[in-house]
Every structure is written in C-alpha cells, then in structure tokens.
Write an enzyme that holds these catalytic residues in place. Structure first.
Site, PDB file in Angstrom:
ATOM      1  CE  LYS A 179      35.676  41.202  44.463  1.00 20.18           C
ATOM      2  NZ  LYS A 179      36.355  41.161  43.155  1.00 20.18           N
ATOM      3  CD  GLU A 254      31.425  25.513  47.806  1.00 17.47           C
ATOM      4  OE1 GLU A 254      32.293  24.640  47.665  1.00 17.47           O
ATOM      5  OE2 GLU A 254      30.302  25.282  48.283  1.00 17.47           O
ATOM      6  CB  CYS A 288      38.161  24.539  42.858  1.00 17.76           C
ATOM      7  SG  CYS A 288      36.482  24.313  42.295  1.00 17.76           S
ATOM      8  CD  GLU A 387      43.772  25.258  44.685  1.00 16.61           C
ATOM      9  OE1 GLU A 387      43.849  26.333  45.297  1.00 16.61           O
ATOM     10  OE2 GLU A 387      42.699  24.757  44.329  1.00 16.61           O
TER      11      GLU A 387
HETATM   12  P1  NAD Z   1      41.030  34.733  45.226  1.00 15.77           P
HETATM   13  O1  NAD Z   1      40.776  34.254  46.589  1.00 15.77           O
HETATM   14  O2  NAD Z   1      42.270  35.487  44.960  1.00 15.77           O
HETATM   15  O3  NAD Z   1      39.854  35.668  44.703  1.00 15.77           O
HETATM   16  C1  NAD Z   1      38.500  35.269  44.713  1.00 15.77           C
HETATM   17  C2  NAD Z   1      37.634  36.488  44.845  1.00 15.77           C
HETATM   18  O4  NAD Z   1      37.888  37.092  46.116  1.00 15.77           O
HETATM   19  C3  NAD Z   1      37.903  37.565  43.799  1.00 15.77           C
HETATM   20  O5  NAD Z   1      36.687  38.184  43.459  1.00 15.77           O
HETATM   21  C4  NAD Z   1      38.796  38.547  44.556  1.00 15.77           C
HETATM   22  O6  NAD Z   1      38.713  39.860  44.085  1.00 15.77           O
HETATM   23  C5  NAD Z   1      38.211  38.455  45.959  1.00 15.77           C
HETATM   24  N1  NAD Z   1      39.133  38.849  47.028  1.00 15.77           N
HETATM   25  C6  NAD Z   1      40.493  38.830  47.020  1.00 15.77           C
HETATM   26  N2  NAD Z   1      40.981  39.290  48.200  1.00 15.77           N
HETATM   27  C7  NAD Z   1      39.894  39.601  48.965  1.00 15.77           C
HETATM   28  C8  NAD Z   1      39.732  40.117  50.282  1.00 15.77           C
HETATM   29  N3  NAD Z   1      40.787  40.411  51.038  1.00 15.77           N
HETATM   30  N4  NAD Z   1      38.481  40.283  50.750  1.00 15.77           N
HETATM   31  C9  NAD Z   1      37.399  39.976  49.992  1.00 15.77           C
HETATM   32  N5  NAD Z   1      37.492  39.508  48.738  1.00 15.77           N
HETATM   33  C10 NAD Z   1      38.719  39.311  48.218  1.00 15.77           C
HETATM   34  O7  NAD Z   1      40.911  33.434  44.311  1.00 15.77           O
HETATM   35  P2  NAD Z   1      41.093  33.376  42.752  1.00 15.77           P
HETATM   36  O8  NAD Z   1      42.560  33.498  42.471  1.00 15.77           O
HETATM   37  O9  NAD Z   1      40.152  34.296  42.069  1.00 15.77           O
HETATM   38  O10 NAD Z   1      40.597  31.883  42.438  1.00 15.77           O
HETATM   39  C11 NAD Z   1      41.432  30.794  42.558  1.00 15.77           C
HETATM   40  C12 NAD Z   1      41.131  30.026  43.827  1.00 15.77           C
HETATM   41  O11 NAD Z   1      39.745  29.756  43.927  1.00 15.77           O
HETATM   42  C13 NAD Z   1      41.784  28.672  43.886  1.00 15.77           C
HETATM   43  O12 NAD Z   1      42.341  28.475  45.158  1.00 15.77           O
HETATM   44  C14 NAD Z   1      40.645  27.703  43.660  1.00 15.77           C
HETATM   45  O13 NAD Z   1      40.822  26.438  44.208  1.00 15.77           O
HETATM   46  C15 NAD Z   1      39.528  28.408  44.284  1.00 15.77           C
HETATM   47  N6  NAD Z   1      38.248  27.952  43.744  1.00 15.77           N
HETATM   48  C16 NAD Z   1      37.441  27.183  44.515  1.00 15.77           C
HETATM   49  C17 NAD Z   1      36.246  26.724  44.013  1.00 15.77           C
HETATM   50  C18 NAD Z   1      35.331  25.874  44.822  1.00 15.77           C
HETATM   51  O14 NAD Z   1      34.165  25.779  44.469  1.00 15.77           O
HETATM   52  N7  NAD Z   1      35.769  25.254  45.870  1.00 15.77           N
HETATM   53  C19 NAD Z   1      35.860  27.066  42.729  1.00 15.77           C
HETATM   54  C20 NAD Z   1      36.718  27.851  41.975  1.00 15.77           C
HETATM   55  C21 NAD Z   1      37.901  28.305  42.506  1.00 15.77           C
END
Ligand code: NAD
Length: 480
Positions: A179, A254, A288, A387
């Site tokens: 997804k 991650e 990130c 963050e």
């Molecule tokens: P997010 O957590 O809002 O969403 C990530 C994914 O999770 C999306 O596909 C979203 O649809 C899904 N999601 C949201 N709520 C969910 C739920 N309740 N159950 C299951 N899936 C759900 O994050 P984002 O806004 O897309 O990305 C930004 C964040 O990601 C930042 O905090 C960043 O640091 C982190 N990030 C971390 C890494 C890493 O490798 N450590 C890499 C990139 C981004």
C-alpha cells in the site's frame, strides 16, 4: 525523452494489481492526486477496501510456496528483468514524482528515480546468493523466507521506500502486498507497470492503493500477513506495532528522526555548512534522515552563522519543473501548515531567526515554505526535539565534545547524524558515541548496501543490503 516535457493533463489509474492482473476495486470513491506546486488535481487512483486487502493477501499466500522454493539465481533473474523495465521508465518516474510530490525535476531524476535503481541493482546481486547456513554444535542453522509481507510506505521518497521493501522481500523469497501513500500513489503504478512487463509470477507482488486508516490498518491487522514492513511517522508506526502485536506478527519499522550534525572546532566549515544545509533542506526538508539540528563549536559559531545565511540566501524556491529551482513545495496544505506552526512556535520560544521565516515572499499558489534557519535554539525546546519534516534548521552552540554528544543524544529519535573534523580518528570516536543507526563523517557518501534504520523511536530493524534481506527471513535450527 524530454525531461522537462509538460506533465500530462490528468493521470487516471482505475485498477488494483492482484494475482498478476489489473483488477477492479471492490468498492470506494477514487482518491484525487494533487500537484502541490499548484494545488491542482492532476490524477486519480482507486481507494482500496479491506475486501481488496483480503483478495491481495490470498493471492500473495497462494504464490508464496512456489516463490519461496524458487532458486535464488532465478529470483535474481526476475529482479534483473524488473530493473531493466524500471530503468526504461526513469524519466517518467522523475516527472511523476516532480508532479505529485514537488521534488525539483533534476533532483527527482538523480535521487528519487536514480537511488531506487541503484538499490534494485544491488539486490539483484545479493538475491543470487543462497542464504548462509551455519553449523552450531549438532545444529544446522538455516534461514527461510518469513512468508507474506505487508508493505506500507510514505510519500517523501515514493519509489525508493517501496523498492527498499519489495526488492529485499522478493530476494528473500517472500511475497508482498503493497500500500503506497495516498498522497503519491502514481509512482507506485509505474513500478507495477514494470512488474507486469518483467513477467514476475502472478501474486508475488500485489498493489492495493488507499488510505492508511482503511487499507493500511487492514494490512497491519490481517491474520495472514506474517510481517508488516512500515516506513512513516512514529505515531503510525506505534499503531501498526499494536495491530501486529495482537497476533505476534513481526514488524519492521522505519520511523522519524531529528538528526544532529556536529561541526567540531577543527571542521572545514564552508564545506560542512554547505553540505549540512543541503542535507537539512533536501526534498524541502521532507527526508527522514535530514540533519535538522546543526551543532557548532562556540569558537566557530558566528562564522558558521554567516556561512549558513549566505548558503540559504542562494536557494531558489519555486516550480519543480524550472531547472533553477532548488526547493519545491511541501507535499500538501496540511504539511505546510504543520511546518508553519513549528516556525511560529520557535519564534514564540525565543529562537533567533537568521534566514527565511514567515515574512519571505513565496509563490502564491501551492504549498511553499521558505527555507528557514533559527540560531540559539535551546536543546530542550520543541524545535530541537520534534520532527518538523520541512525546510527548517535549528542551530545550537556547544562548548566541548562531551556537550556536543550529550545534546546530539538528547532526542527520542536516533536515525542518522554527522560529524565534521579535520581529524578523522577523532570524528570516528565521536561517531561511535552517537546513539543513531547511521553517522556520516566529513560528508561520507550514502551507501545503498549499508544497513539503514534507527535506534530508539526511529524504528525497529534494518533495511537495505544483506541486512535488509535478512529482515525478511526466519531462522531455524535443525538438530541431528
Ligand atoms: P504516515 O505515518 O502518515 O504515513 C505513512 C504510511 O502509513 C502511508 O501509506 C499512510 O497511508 C499509512 N498509514 C497512515 N495511518 C495508518 C494507519 N492507522 N494504519 C496503517 N497505515 C497507516 O507518514 P507520512 O506522513 O507518509 O511520512 C512522513 C513520516 O515518515 C515522517 O515522520 C518521516 O520521518 C517518516 N519517514 C521515515 C523514514 C525512515 O526510513 N525512517 C523514511 C521516510 C519517512
């Protein structure tokens, strides 16, 4: 293909990819995809449902025994064909990411399209190697694929985050239900075009687009998903870990970061500042691993602030398709609003604005935030602890190395970090003291074969390289 070609009018995708076919969704209104540089709708994808997740997981389960039993060299050959099909789409991938995420096109071509191709190339070679077996006394220790993987990915590196999960999972012999983020789903469709062209066996990789609360939760809670591999925010990671805990399913997480960049007294300051600011503001700060806290020795502090202001002053903010643009928009109105909130809070907390800020004129359409730098940021303040995920850098002075290390480690996160010093051994000694999963010394290059992941609330497990493949394996001991 002309990289700067005008984006197509509306990119509409109507299907999911399940069991090797493009199929209709069970139900649900389509999800619009926005161009964050103009706030216009440029595309549309279906919203999957829990029933779609059931179908996709069943397909992945059915495909698992044969794929797990496929010889490593044959799995590697499949990944090689996928690499060829994906590489043929590199320009289209860069343009699509510039369009749906707003990454400047040049950067999108180099990083957003280029990096996942490098990662996939490395996985082809690693996939060909059978997993190591080991004798421990009278035991034979073997590694086996964990089973069906649910992969849930964010929007900030829409192809890299997907490839960093799908490629090692396939290399290990697992099957996958993906997804992608609902904010940048069009890029994932290009990957599935390549998967279809490469002729991967039916059901080995399946695509269910949709929202997190609906499709993401259905994957994380699904009784037949053996491992949930998630990249995204720490808040969502915690929710996924809870859902998986109910059935003791494995998770790989991650998550976020607040990484520190330590400029020691003997650092090459012009280089350290230029690279440090570039890292903090890469992809409009939506990275990130961004070094969002710059820690500078007091003896060089004023010099560093002058250099920072110069470097940031040269940044051009604007249209991602304009070759002069260094910084595009943020991904969405909500993200831009959140970032502006962090800037307002930092001002209220008494941090000293030395570049950017709310008064800088910006394009009127789209979700732009000026590259912004605060000096004298208190290490316990919200700006140093939370963050931001936008182009906002916090600069903090320190008196000696012990204080620098203490400030760097004063974080609930531990994803990345950097150390700059003319003395490589001294920098290495400091790097060893940082409680983070990665540290770069004097601008050491990103290594796509090195393990990637976080300490503390930055996550669980490691991605990339051989460590990334092992994440998708179980360990079995056979006594004889
Ligand atoms: P997010 O957590 O809002 O969403 C990530 C994914 O999770 C999306 O596909 C979203 O649809 C899904 N999601 C949201 N709520 C969910 C739920 N309740 N159950 C299951 N899936 C759900 O994050 P984002 O806004 O897309 O990305 C930004 C964040 O990601 C930042 O905090 C960043 O640091 C982190 N990030 C971390 C890494 C890493 O490798 N450590 C890499 C990139 C981004």
């Amino acid at each position: 293909m002309d990289l700067a070609a005008a984006p197509p009018d509306l990119l509409v995708r109507r299907h999911l990819h399940i069991a090797g076919d493009w199929v209709d969704p069970v139900d649900g209104d389509p999800i619009p995809v926005e161009n964050p540089a103009t706030a216009e709708i440029v595309g549309q994808v279906p919203a999957g449902t829990p029933a779609d997740v059931d179908r996709a997981v069943a397909a992945a389960r059915a495909a698992f025994p044969d794929w797990a039993a496929t010889a490593p060299a044959e799995r590697a050959a499949h990944l090689d064909r996928l690499h060829t099909a994906l590489a043929a789409r590199a320009d289209e991938i860069a343009r699509t990411i510039a369009l749906e995420l707003g990454t400047p096109l040049k950067l999108a071509a180099r990083v957003q399209a280029g990096l996942p191709l490098t990662v996939l190339r490395g996985m082809v070679d690693l996939a060909a190697r059978p997993p190591a077996e080991e004798s421990v006394g009278n035991s034979l220790v073997v590694r086996e694929p964990v089973g069906v993987v649910g992969a849930i990915t964010p929007w900030n590196y829409p192809l890299h985050q997907v490839v960093a999960k799908v490629a090692p999972a396939l290399a290990a012999g697992c099957t996958v239900v993906l997804k992608p983020s609902e904010l940048t789903p069009l890029t994932a469709y290009l990957l599935f075009d390549a998967i279809a062209e490469a002729g991967l066996p039916a059901g080995v990789v399946n695509l269910v687009p949709g929202t997190g609360p609906v499709v993401g939760e259905a994957i994380a809670a699904h009784p037949d998903v053996d491992l949930v591999s998630f990249t995204g925010s720490t808040v969502t990671g915690r929710r996924i870990a809870h859902l998986a805990a109910d059935r003791i399913a494995r998770v790989a997480l991650e998550l976020g970061g607040k990484s520190a960049n330590l400029l020691l007294a003997d650092a090459d300051l012009p280089t350290a500042v230029k690279v440090g600011v570039g890292n903090a503001f890469l992809n409009s700060g939506q990275t990130c691993t961004a070094w969002t806290r710059m820690l500078v020795h007091r003896d060089r502090y004023d010099e560093a602030l002058d250099l920072i202001a110069q470097v940031v002053g040269a940044y051009r903010v604007g249209d991602p398709f304009d070759p002069a643009t260094r910084l595009g928009p943020l991904v969405s109105a909500a993200q831009a609003e959140r970032v502006r909130g962090h800037v307002d809070r930092a001002l209220a907390d008494g941090a000293r604005l030395i570049a950017g800020g709310p008064a800088v004129p910006l394009p009127t359409r789209g979700h732009f935030v000026a590259p912004t730098v605060f000096a004298d940021v208190h290490p316990d303040s919200a700006l140093a602890q939370e963050e931001v995920f936008g182009p906002v850098l916090a600069v903090i002075p320190f008196a000696d190395t012990d204080e620098a290390v203490a400030i760097a480690n004063n974080s609930r996160y531990g994803l990345a970090g950097a150390v700059w010093s003319a003395d490589g051994e001294r920098a290495l000694a400091v790097a060893r003291r940082l409680r983070t999963g990665q540290v770069d010394i004097n601008g050491g290059a990103f290594n796509p074969l090195a393990p990637f992941g976080g300490y503390k609330q930055s996550g669980l497990g490691r991605e990339l390289g051989a460590y990334g493949i092992d994440e998708f394996r179980e360990i079995k001991a056979i006594q004889r």
